[in-house]
Design a protein around this motif. Structure first.
Motif, mmCIF file in Angstrom:
data_model
loop_
_atom_site.group_PDB
_atom_site.id
_atom_site.type_symbol
_atom_site.label_atom_id
_atom_site.label_comp_id
_atom_site.label_asym_id
_atom_site.label_seq_id
_atom_site.Cartn_x
_atom_site.Cartn_y
_atom_site.Cartn_z
ATOM 1 N N PRO A 1 0.782 -1.149 0.139
ATOM 2 C CA PRO A 1 0.185 -0.129 0.049
ATOM 3 C C PRO A 1 0.892 1.272 0.136
ATOM 4 O O PRO A 1 0.437 2.290 -0.547
ATOM 5 C CB PRO A 1 -0.822 -0.229 1.360
ATOM 6 C CG PRO A 1 -0.921 -1.506 1.571
ATOM 7 C CD PRO A 1 0.369 -2.253 1.050
ATOM 8 N N GLU A 2 1.926 1.230 0.421
ATOM 9 C CA GLU A 2 2.839 2.534 0.703
ATOM 10 C C GLU A 2 3.425 2.770 -0.622
ATOM 11 O O GLU A 2 3.960 3.841 -0.854
ATOM 12 C CB GLU A 2 3.877 2.072 1.701
ATOM 13 C CG GLU A 2 3.468 2.009 3.196
ATOM 14 C CD GLU A 2 4.625 1.700 3.819
ATOM 15 O OE1 GLU A 2 5.766 1.945 3.548
ATOM 16 O OE2 GLU A 2 4.314 1.633 5.182
ATOM 17 N N MET A 3 3.506 1.772 -1.602
ATOM 18 C CA MET A 3 3.784 2.152 -2.699
ATOM 19 C C MET A 3 2.775 2.502 -3.889
ATOM 20 O O MET A 3 2.735 2.233 -5.154
ATOM 21 C CB MET A 3 4.650 0.755 -3.516
ATOM 22 C CG MET A 3 5.722 0.703 -2.647
ATOM 23 S SD MET A 3 7.047 1.800 -2.457
ATOM 24 C CE MET A 3 7.958 1.618 -1.117
ATOM 25 N N LYS B 1 3.942 2.733 -8.098
ATOM 26 C CA LYS B 1 5.083 3.854 -8.323
ATOM 27 C C LYS B 1 5.925 2.681 -9.171
ATOM 28 O O LYS B 1 6.391 1.571 -8.700
ATOM 29 C CB LYS B 1 5.694 3.683 -6.969
ATOM 30 C CG LYS B 1 5.129 4.841 -5.840
ATOM 31 C CD LYS B 1 5.890 5.289 -4.672
ATOM 32 C CE LYS B 1 4.846 6.375 -4.113
ATOM 33 N NZ LYS B 1 5.688 6.661 -2.617
ATOM 34 N N PRO B 2 6.274 3.144 -10.302
ATOM 35 C CA PRO B 2 7.267 2.497 -11.306
ATOM 36 C C PRO B 2 8.488 1.704 -10.616
ATOM 37 O O PRO B 2 8.786 0.549 -11.023
ATOM 38 C CB PRO B 2 7.529 3.425 -12.434
ATOM 39 C CG PRO B 2 6.601 4.335 -12.274
ATOM 40 C CD PRO B 2 6.203 4.421 -10.696
ATOM 41 N N THR B 3 9.150 2.333 -9.770
ATOM 42 C CA THR B 3 10.273 1.973 -9.225
ATOM 43 C C THR B 3 10.130 0.899 -8.424
ATOM 44 O O THR B 3 10.830 -0.186 -8.119
ATOM 45 C CB THR B 3 11.287 2.804 -8.351
ATOM 46 O OG1 THR B 3 11.383 4.069 -9.353
ATOM 47 C CG2 THR B 3 12.588 2.437 -8.051
ATOM 48 N N SER C 1 7.117 6.697 -21.804
ATOM 49 C CA SER C 1 6.490 5.692 -22.628
ATOM 50 C C SER C 1 7.236 4.382 -22.146
ATOM 51 O O SER C 1 6.813 3.223 -22.305
ATOM 52 C CB SER C 1 6.660 5.918 -24.031
ATOM 53 O OG SER C 1 6.003 6.872 -24.277
ATOM 54 N N LEU C 2 8.718 4.475 -21.843
ATOM 55 C CA LEU C 2 9.371 3.251 -21.506
ATOM 56 C C LEU C 2 8.862 2.829 -19.995
ATOM 57 O O LEU C 2 8.737 1.574 -19.866
ATOM 58 C CB LEU C 2 10.966 3.856 -21.349
ATOM 59 C CG LEU C 2 11.889 2.672 -20.812
ATOM 60 C CD1 LEU C 2 11.954 1.547 -21.719
ATOM 61 C CD2 LEU C 2 13.180 3.126 -20.703
ATOM 62 N N THR C 3 8.738 3.703 -19.391
ATOM 63 C CA THR C 3 8.239 3.346 -17.900
ATOM 64 C C THR C 3 6.881 2.414 -17.969
ATOM 65 O O THR C 3 6.493 1.445 -17.396
ATOM 66 C CB THR C 3 7.899 4.502 -17.008
ATOM 67 O OG1 THR C 3 9.234 5.261 -16.665
ATOM 68 C CG2 THR C 3 7.382 4.178 -15.617
ATOM 69 N N PHE D 1 2.569 -9.032 -11.897
ATOM 70 C CA PHE D 1 3.057 -7.945 -10.751
ATOM 71 C C PHE D 1 1.791 -6.963 -10.373
ATOM 72 O O PHE D 1 1.157 -6.322 -11.499
ATOM 73 C CB PHE D 1 4.155 -7.149 -11.507
ATOM 74 C CG PHE D 1 5.465 -8.002 -11.448
ATOM 75 C CD1 PHE D 1 6.637 -7.680 -10.484
ATOM 76 C CD2 PHE D 1 5.687 -8.777 -12.297
ATOM 77 C CE1 PHE D 1 7.502 -8.353 -10.493
ATOM 78 C CE2 PHE D 1 7.043 -9.570 -12.244
ATOM 79 C CZ PHE D 1 7.947 -9.284 -11.324
ATOM 80 N N ALA D 2 1.761 -6.604 -9.278
ATOM 81 C CA ALA D 2 0.463 -5.770 -8.696
ATOM 82 C C ALA D 2 -0.764 -6.310 -9.374
ATOM 83 O O ALA D 2 -1.632 -5.462 -9.805
ATOM 84 C CB ALA D 2 0.815 -4.322 -9.216
ATOM 85 N N ALA D 3 -0.980 -7.732 -9.427
ATOM 86 C CA ALA D 3 -2.219 -8.017 -10.065
ATOM 87 C C ALA D 3 -3.545 -7.817 -9.288
ATOM 88 O O ALA D 3 -4.465 -7.755 -9.968
ATOM 89 C CB ALA D 3 -2.175 -9.802 -10.383
ATOM 90 N N ASP D 4 -3.384 -7.580 -7.915
ATOM 91 C CA ASP D 4 -4.424 -7.168 -7.163
ATOM 92 C C ASP D 4 -5.102 -5.837 -7.730
ATOM 93 O O ASP D 4 -6.389 -5.708 -7.489
ATOM 94 C CB ASP D 4 -4.157 -7.332 -5.632
ATOM 95 C CG ASP D 4 -3.073 -6.378 -5.347
ATOM 96 O OD1 ASP D 4 -2.091 -5.807 -6.148
ATOM 97 O OD2 ASP D 4 -2.786 -6.227 -3.825
ATOM 98 N N ILE D 5 -4.196 -4.916 -8.146
ATOM 99 C CA ILE D 5 -4.633 -3.832 -8.422
ATOM 100 C C ILE D 5 -5.420 -3.862 -9.893
ATOM 101 O O ILE D 5 -6.561 -3.212 -9.978
ATOM 102 C CB ILE D 5 -3.662 -2.741 -8.377
ATOM 103 C CG1 ILE D 5 -3.099 -2.179 -7.064
ATOM 104 C CG2 ILE D 5 -4.087 -1.514 -9.521
ATOM 105 C CD1 ILE D 5 -2.051 -1.100 -6.942
ATOM 106 N N HIS D 6 -4.692 -4.555 -10.871
ATOM 107 C CA HIS D 6 -5.093 -4.808 -12.201
ATOM 108 C C HIS D 6 -6.714 -5.443 -12.103
ATOM 109 O O HIS D 6 -7.389 -5.309 -13.051
ATOM 110 C CB HIS D 6 -4.264 -5.208 -12.965
ATOM 111 C CG HIS D 6 -2.857 -4.695 -13.131
ATOM 112 N ND1 HIS D 6 -2.896 -3.244 -13.665
ATOM 113 C CD2 HIS D 6 -1.514 -4.772 -12.806
ATOM 114 C CE1 HIS D 6 -1.778 -2.994 -13.597
ATOM 115 N NE2 HIS D 6 -0.967 -3.744 -13.101
#
Length: 245
Positions: A16-18, A34-36, A130-132, A144-149
């Motif tokens: 959640p912090e990201m 956050k991409p990083t 665009s790269l990000t 990755f981050a499937a719960d959000i998607h």
């Protein structure tokens, strides 16, 4: 665990912090990552970037879009300028468990020439954005981050659960944090039971019971589920008796 889900299961939950809330085009509201943070998760999963995972730019282009015009008082007949969109296609690669190089291909898009605040502007960081975007899009099919998607962050109970898990992970005193969370859940159960006991109709108590059970079941709190069921049957009987009187 299903071997086909080994990557997905390891990276599907988002810290959640990201995350941060955002409002997109048309007023759409969502949760951004956050991409990083995604790159860090990829490094945890596959190894250092460039060694265990990385990407190759396949192609990029600038596509023209609809005509834009930004007339002003000083320049009422400003010319039409075509919008431009920067598109980048990359091939993301990672080293699998058997040492084989695996790849995922996807696109990233960013407005380059656009109308913003009544002015036509050029975003000189479009290529970087665009790269990000492309890297994030390539990581998405891997889980990755499937719960959000998957829209799970639209569920307040799920978000609360993730925040609790994250707080426990980052706590200096994990025992104290676990005890605090347990007491918080007991307080939640008491409030749920009190609310059901004060329900005025069968429809209301049924709806409340379903919502509370859904929350407790997700957390695998079987004792809570049984206690909620008892409270539901008690209040249901009271309301049925009241209606029959």
């Amino acid at each position: 665990m299903n071997n086909n889900m080994r990557i997905w299961s390891a990276v599907e939950k988002t810290d959640p912090e990201m995350t941060k809330s955002y409002t997109g085009m048309g007023g759409f509201k969502g949760t951004a990552i956050k991409p990083t943070y995604l790159m860090r998760k990829a490094t945890e999963m596959f190894g250092p970037c460039g060694e265990g995972w990385g990407w190759t730019v396949v192609d990029e282009r600038y596509d023209e879009g609809a005509p834009l015009q930004a007339p002003t008082k000083e320049w009422p007949e400003a010319p039409l300028i075509l919008a431009k969109l920067h598109t980048l296609r990359i091939e993301l690669w990672y080293v699998g468990t058997d040492g084989k190089k695996c790849t995922v291909t996807h696109y990233g898009h960013t407005p380059f020439v656009l109308l913003q605040g009544g002015k036509i502007v050029t975003d000189w960081e479009a290529a970087k954005k665009s790269l990000t975007d492309a890297i994030s899009k390539c990581l998405q099919p891997l889980g990755f981050a499937a719960d959000i998607h998957m829209g799970m962050w639209d569920d307040r109970d799920y978000v609360a659960e993730r925040k609790e898990e994250s707080a426990l992970e980052h706590a200096e005193n994990k025992e104290a944090e676990a005890a605090r969370q347990q007491q918080e859940r007991l307080d939640w159960l008491k409030a749920a039971l009190d609310t059901m006991a004060n329900a005025q109709t069968l429809h209301e108590v049924t709806k409340l019971h379903a919502a509370y059970v859904r929350s407790a079941s997700r957390r695998q709190e079987e004792k809570f589920v049984k206690r909620l069921a008892m409270a539901f049957e008690e209040r249901k009987a009271q309301l049925e008796q009241k209606e029959a009187a």
